[in-house]
Motif scaffolding. Structure first.
Motif, PDB file in Angstrom:
ATOM      1  N   ALA A 121       0.834  -1.204   0.000  1.00  0.00           N
ATOM      2  CA  ALA A 121       0.000   0.000   0.000  1.00  0.00           C
ATOM      3  C   ALA A 121       0.872   1.258   0.000  1.00  0.00           C
ATOM      4  N   GLN A 122       1.957   1.248   0.788  1.00  0.00           N
ATOM      5  CA  GLN A 122       2.870   2.394   0.816  1.00  0.00           C
ATOM      6  C   GLN A 122       3.557   2.597  -0.527  1.00  0.00           C
ATOM      7  N   ALA A 123       3.668   1.527  -1.312  1.00  0.00           N
ATOM      8  CA  ALA A 123       4.310   1.609  -2.626  1.00  0.00           C
ATOM      9  C   ALA A 123       3.298   1.910  -3.736  1.00  0.00           C
ATOM     10  N   GLY A 124       2.051   2.205  -3.363  1.00  0.00           N
ATOM     11  CA  GLY A 124       1.062   2.612  -4.355  1.00  0.00           C
ATOM     12  C   GLY A 124       0.116   1.521  -4.826  1.00  0.00           C
ATOM     13  N   TYR A 125       0.144   0.364  -4.183  1.00  0.00           N
ATOM     14  CA  TYR A 125      -0.757  -0.731  -4.555  1.00  0.00           C
ATOM     15  C   TYR A 125      -2.081  -0.567  -3.816  1.00  0.00           C
ATOM     16  N   ASP A 126      -3.161  -0.908  -4.498  1.00  0.00           N
ATOM     17  CA  ASP A 126      -4.498  -0.877  -3.912  1.00  0.00           C
ATOM     18  C   ASP A 126      -5.043  -2.290  -3.840  1.00  0.00           C
ATOM     19  N   GLU A 127      -5.860  -2.534  -2.815  1.00  0.00           N
ATOM     20  CA  GLU A 127      -6.537  -3.826  -2.744  1.00  0.00           C
ATOM     21  C   GLU A 127      -7.525  -3.907  -3.895  1.00  0.00           C
ATOM     22  N   GLU A 128      -7.404  -4.960  -4.675  1.00  0.00           N
ATOM     23  CA  GLU A 128      -8.300  -5.176  -5.804  1.00  0.00           C
ATOM     24  C   GLU A 128      -8.318  -6.658  -6.131  1.00  0.00           C
ATOM     25  N   ASP A 129      -9.513  -7.216  -6.254  1.00  0.00           N
ATOM     26  CA  ASP A 129      -9.652  -8.629  -6.591  1.00  0.00           C
ATOM     27  C   ASP A 129      -9.411  -8.811  -8.080  1.00  0.00           C
ATOM     28  N   TRP A 130      -8.197  -9.185  -8.434  1.00  0.00           N
ATOM     29  CA  TRP A 130      -7.840  -9.383  -9.834  1.00  0.00           C
ATOM     30  C   TRP A 130      -7.833 -10.855 -10.213  1.00  0.00           C
ATOM     31  N   ASP A 131      -7.906 -11.749  -9.235  1.00  0.00           N
ATOM     32  CA  ASP A 131      -7.901 -13.190  -9.497  1.00  0.00           C
ATOM     33  C   ASP A 131      -9.096 -13.817  -8.789  1.00  0.00           C
TER      34      ASP A 131
END
Length: 146
Positions: A121-131
């Motif tokens: 999250a600190q690196a710019g990733y968001d929780e998202e169900d991609w799989d």
């Protein structure tokens, strides 16, 4: 060991294992961090095992899979325990994202443990169900690569 911030990030490189000694380092780091047995070397051209080097020392391992849908999966992201806590994981993540861009990917996806989700999250990733077939207890995260 912590990063000496007064020295350039050019001391790092992210390269595929090139010889038996490199493969030993790659699998050794993964075994230390994940307690994984040594698997067969990847034969899929979309699978990219990579070592993070700090000068002449291998300190991290990652596998980047080109999912062939403009996404790269960052798998088994590992910094050798002797080098953890010094910012090297952030460097490896940035280099992995650069690599993903170079192979034509527009987003990076990860399966994160709940403990690692904050790092991403600190690196710019968001929780998202991609799989849709992801197993429980794992946080799926995604970052669009500019």
């Amino acid at each position: 060991m912590p990063i000496d911030r007064s020295r350039s990030a050019s001391r790092y490189r992210l390269d595929p294992p090139r010889c038996g000694q490199d493969w030993q380092a790659y699998h050794g780091i993964r075994r230390k961090v994940f307690n994984l047995p040594r698997p067969d070397e990847a034969t899929d051209p979309g699978c990219h095992p990579l070592l993070l080097w700090l000068e002449d020392q291998p300190i991290g391992a990652i596998q980047i899979d080109d999912l062939r849908n403009a996404a790269a999966a960052l798998r088994l992201v590992a910094i050798d325990p002797a080098w953890q806590g010094g910012g090297h994981g952030r460097v490896m993540l940035q280099r992995a994202e650069d690599f993903a861009r170079e192979i034509g990917c527009q987003k990076a996806v990860v399966y994160a443990t709940p403990e690692a989700a904050g790092f991403y999250a600190q690196a710019g990733y968001d929780e998202e169900d991609w799989d849709e077939v992801c197993m429980g207890g794992i946080v799926q995260m995604l970052k669009t690569l500019a």
